[in-house]
Design a protein around this motif. Structure first.
Motif, mmCIF file in Angstrom:
data_model
loop_
_atom_site.group_PDB
_atom_site.id
_atom_site.type_symbol
_atom_site.label_atom_id
_atom_site.label_comp_id
_atom_site.label_asym_id
_atom_site.label_seq_id
_atom_site.Cartn_x
_atom_site.Cartn_y
_atom_site.Cartn_z
ATOM 1 N N GLU A 165 3.402 1.766 -7.622
ATOM 2 C CA GLU A 165 2.374 1.223 -6.725
ATOM 3 C C GLU A 165 1.019 1.865 -6.975
ATOM 4 O O GLU A 165 -0.016 1.210 -6.878
ATOM 5 C CB GLU A 165 2.799 1.427 -5.273
ATOM 6 N N ARG A 166 1.021 3.153 -7.324
ATOM 7 C CA ARG A 166 -0.243 3.846 -7.592
ATOM 8 C C ARG A 166 -0.803 3.485 -8.957
ATOM 9 O O ARG A 166 -2.018 3.407 -9.137
ATOM 10 C CB ARG A 166 -0.051 5.368 -7.498
ATOM 11 N N HIS A 167 0.076 3.257 -9.918
ATOM 12 C CA HIS A 167 -0.370 2.997 -11.296
ATOM 13 C C HIS A 167 0.358 1.781 -11.881
ATOM 14 O O HIS A 167 1.109 1.906 -12.853
ATOM 15 C CB HIS A 167 -0.119 4.233 -12.170
ATOM 16 N N PRO A 168 0.148 0.604 -11.308
ATOM 17 C CA PRO A 168 0.894 -0.572 -11.783
ATOM 18 C C PRO A 168 0.547 -0.969 -13.216
ATOM 19 O O PRO A 168 1.418 -1.443 -13.952
ATOM 20 C CB PRO A 168 0.488 -1.672 -10.789
ATOM 21 N N LEU A 169 -0.694 -0.790 -13.607
ATOM 22 C CA LEU A 169 -1.080 -1.195 -14.960
ATOM 23 C C LEU A 169 -0.482 -0.263 -15.998
ATOM 24 O O LEU A 169 -0.016 -0.710 -17.055
ATOM 25 C CB LEU A 169 -2.606 -1.234 -15.077
ATOM 26 N N ALA A 170 -0.488 1.033 -15.713
ATOM 27 C CA ALA A 170 0.149 1.984 -16.632
ATOM 28 C C ALA A 170 1.647 1.723 -16.719
ATOM 29 O O ALA A 170 2.239 1.793 -17.802
ATOM 30 C CB ALA A 170 -0.115 3.414 -16.170
ATOM 31 N N ALA A 230 6.289 -2.650 -21.113
ATOM 32 C CA ALA A 230 6.146 -3.673 -22.155
ATOM 33 C C ALA A 230 6.254 -3.056 -23.546
ATOM 34 O O ALA A 230 6.968 -3.564 -24.413
ATOM 35 C CB ALA A 230 4.810 -4.395 -21.993
ATOM 36 N N TYR A 231 5.538 -1.955 -23.759
ATOM 37 C CA TYR A 231 5.581 -1.295 -25.063
ATOM 38 C C TYR A 231 6.959 -0.701 -25.330
ATOM 39 O O TYR A 231 7.505 -0.840 -26.432
ATOM 40 C CB TYR A 231 4.532 -0.188 -25.125
ATOM 41 N N LEU A 271 7.649 -9.626 -14.917
ATOM 42 C CA LEU A 271 8.639 -10.093 -13.942
ATOM 43 C C LEU A 271 9.228 -8.932 -13.144
ATOM 44 O O LEU A 271 9.369 -9.013 -11.913
ATOM 45 C CB LEU A 271 9.756 -10.849 -14.665
ATOM 46 N N LEU A 272 9.587 -7.856 -13.840
ATOM 47 C CA LEU A 272 10.185 -6.712 -13.156
ATOM 48 C C LEU A 272 9.209 -6.056 -12.183
ATOM 49 O O LEU A 272 9.566 -5.719 -11.048
ATOM 50 C CB LEU A 272 10.677 -5.687 -14.173
ATOM 51 N N LEU A 273 7.966 -5.885 -12.609
ATOM 52 C CA LEU A 273 6.993 -5.216 -11.745
ATOM 53 C C LEU A 273 6.553 -6.119 -10.609
ATOM 54 O O LEU A 273 6.271 -5.637 -9.503
ATOM 55 C CB LEU A 273 5.794 -4.762 -12.577
ATOM 56 N N ALA A 324 -12.204 -7.374 -18.283
ATOM 57 C CA ALA A 324 -10.763 -7.562 -18.114
ATOM 58 C C ALA A 324 -10.149 -8.175 -19.365
ATOM 59 O O ALA A 324 -9.073 -7.770 -19.814
ATOM 60 C CB ALA A 324 -10.501 -8.456 -16.895
ATOM 61 N N SER A 325 -10.831 -9.140 -19.951
ATOM 62 C CA SER A 325 -10.325 -9.801 -21.155
ATOM 63 C C SER A 325 -10.228 -8.828 -22.321
ATOM 64 O O SER A 325 -9.235 -8.825 -23.064
ATOM 65 C CB SER A 325 -11.230 -10.972 -21.537
ATOM 66 N N LEU A 326 -11.264 -8.015 -22.500
ATOM 67 C CA LEU A 326 -11.260 -7.065 -23.616
ATOM 68 C C LEU A 326 -10.182 -5.997 -23.436
ATOM 69 O O LEU A 326 -9.556 -5.565 -24.415
ATOM 70 C CB LEU A 326 -12.639 -6.421 -23.755
ATOM 71 N N ALA A 327 -9.952 -5.590 -22.190
ATOM 72 C CA ALA A 327 -8.902 -4.607 -21.935
ATOM 73 C C ALA A 327 -7.534 -5.179 -22.286
ATOM 74 O O ALA A 327 -6.710 -4.521 -22.919
ATOM 75 C CB ALA A 327 -8.938 -4.172 -20.472
ATOM 76 N N ILE A 328 -7.302 -6.422 -21.895
ATOM 77 C CA ILE A 328 -6.028 -7.061 -22.225
ATOM 78 C C ILE A 328 -5.916 -7.260 -23.734
ATOM 79 O O ILE A 328 -4.849 -7.061 -24.324
ATOM 80 C CB ILE A 328 -5.895 -8.409 -21.489
ATOM 81 N N GLY A 329 -7.016 -7.652 -24.368
ATOM 82 C CA GLY A 329 -6.996 -7.832 -25.813
ATOM 83 C C GLY A 329 -6.607 -6.565 -26.543
ATOM 84 O O GLY A 329 -5.848 -6.605 -27.527
ATOM 85 N N LEU A 330 -7.104 -5.426 -26.073
ATOM 86 C CA LEU A 330 -6.764 -4.139 -26.691
ATOM 87 C C LEU A 330 -5.273 -3.842 -26.533
ATOM 88 O O LEU A 330 -4.587 -3.484 -27.501
ATOM 89 C CB LEU A 330 -7.600 -3.027 -26.056
ATOM 90 N N VAL A 331 -4.775 -4.003 -25.302
ATOM 91 C CA VAL A 331 -3.353 -3.746 -25.048
ATOM 92 C C VAL A 331 -2.485 -4.744 -25.807
ATOM 93 O O VAL A 331 -1.451 -4.382 -26.390
ATOM 94 C CB VAL A 331 -3.075 -3.828 -23.529
#
Length: 283
Positions: free
Chosen positions: A11-16, A22-23, A61-63, A163-170
């Protein structure tokens, strides 16, 4: 107790948490699929190759479920049912990648004064390949993660370009295993991975444009993703000279970059946020 601490950490770090899941899942399967030093049966390698493509969507899906329960999962999946969008978006998703590929091929053949031809009989293979990649390729395998989970959350804190560039990097770096294993489909090492990641950042701007323009339709995102991959394969059959043509591939990337810059300087800068915030995970 441990489960509760894990939930709090997510909940504190959902993106991490998303990136790690995923990785971790895809890269582990990538080792099984591509590392020839492992004594693995061929059927298991093939299964791992396809399963690795679903890491981002599996993480989403899991998160979504972990953070929002059944309502969060339903909200994420609702984007796949958002099909009532303007016909122009379907035309763009299906024909846009092909238009750029064949423009790049035409310019390359003309500028190089190389005799070549377009074998249009190969076009018949596009739709079956598109259907396969929709379900088994990068379409459903990735877009529930990139545009379903990540994009709505990043847009809460950042503008659409950032946001787009961040997703592109990941997104680009997630493909790392296929650039470092000889048995993988790409190869090329660090330099090729860097170029691909830059390409992914350009594509990500276009995906965000489509996602916002269709009020968060994951169906269109999946279709566009499958179309890009299917076009790359069929274009090299329609124009055989593209098989080993680095300049033509670079030219295609440049055309994508030009389109992305145009979209970033116009539609993404001024367009309002979508009315339906598809994929937003309740927390």
């Amino acid at each position: 107790m441990r489960a509760e601490r894990l939930r709090q950490g997510i909940e504190r770090h959902p993106l991490a948490a998303f990136v790690l899941l995923a990785y971790g899942s895809s890269w582990l399967l990538g080792v099984v699929a591509y590392d020839e030093r492992l004594a693995v049966d061929e059927w298991l390698r093939t299964g791992a190759t396809y399963a690795a493509k679903f890491g981002p969507s599996l993480a989403g899906l899991l998160l979504a479920t972990a953070l929002g329960g059944a309502p969060g999962l339903r909200q994420l999946l609702a984007g796949l049912l958002r099909w009532r969008v303007a016909l122009a978006w379907y035309v763009l998703a299906l024909a846009g990648p092909a238009a750029l590929w064949y423009l790049a091929a035409t310019v390359y053949l003309w500028a190089s004064d190389i005799p070549g031809h377009f074998d249009w009989s190969r076009v018949a293979g596009f739709l079956p390949l598109l259907a396969m990649l929709f379900f088994l390729g990068g379409g459903l395998g990735e877009e529930l993660g990139w545009r379903g989970f990540l994009l709505p959350r990043l847009l809460e804190r950042h503008g659409p370009i950032a946001a787009s560039l961040a997703i592109g990097l990941v997104w680009g770096l997630w493909h790392a295993p296929v650039f470092f294993y000889a048995a993988a489909e790409r190869g090329g090492g660090l330099g090729s991975l860097a170029l691909f990641t830059a390409f992914a950042c350009s594509l990500s701007l276009l995906f965000t444009w489509v996602w916002r323009g269709t009020s968060g339709s994951l169906l269109l995102a999946v279709l566009l993703h499958a179309s890009i991959n299917a076009t790359e394969s069929t274009a090299k059959e329609i124009v055989p000279l593209l098989q080993n043509s680095v300049p033509a591939t670079i030219l295609y990337g440049v055309l994508v970059l030009v389109c992305a810059l145009l979209v970033a300087s116009t539609a993404l800068r001024h367009a309002p946020a979508p009315t339906a915030r598809a994929g937003r995970v309740l927390s």
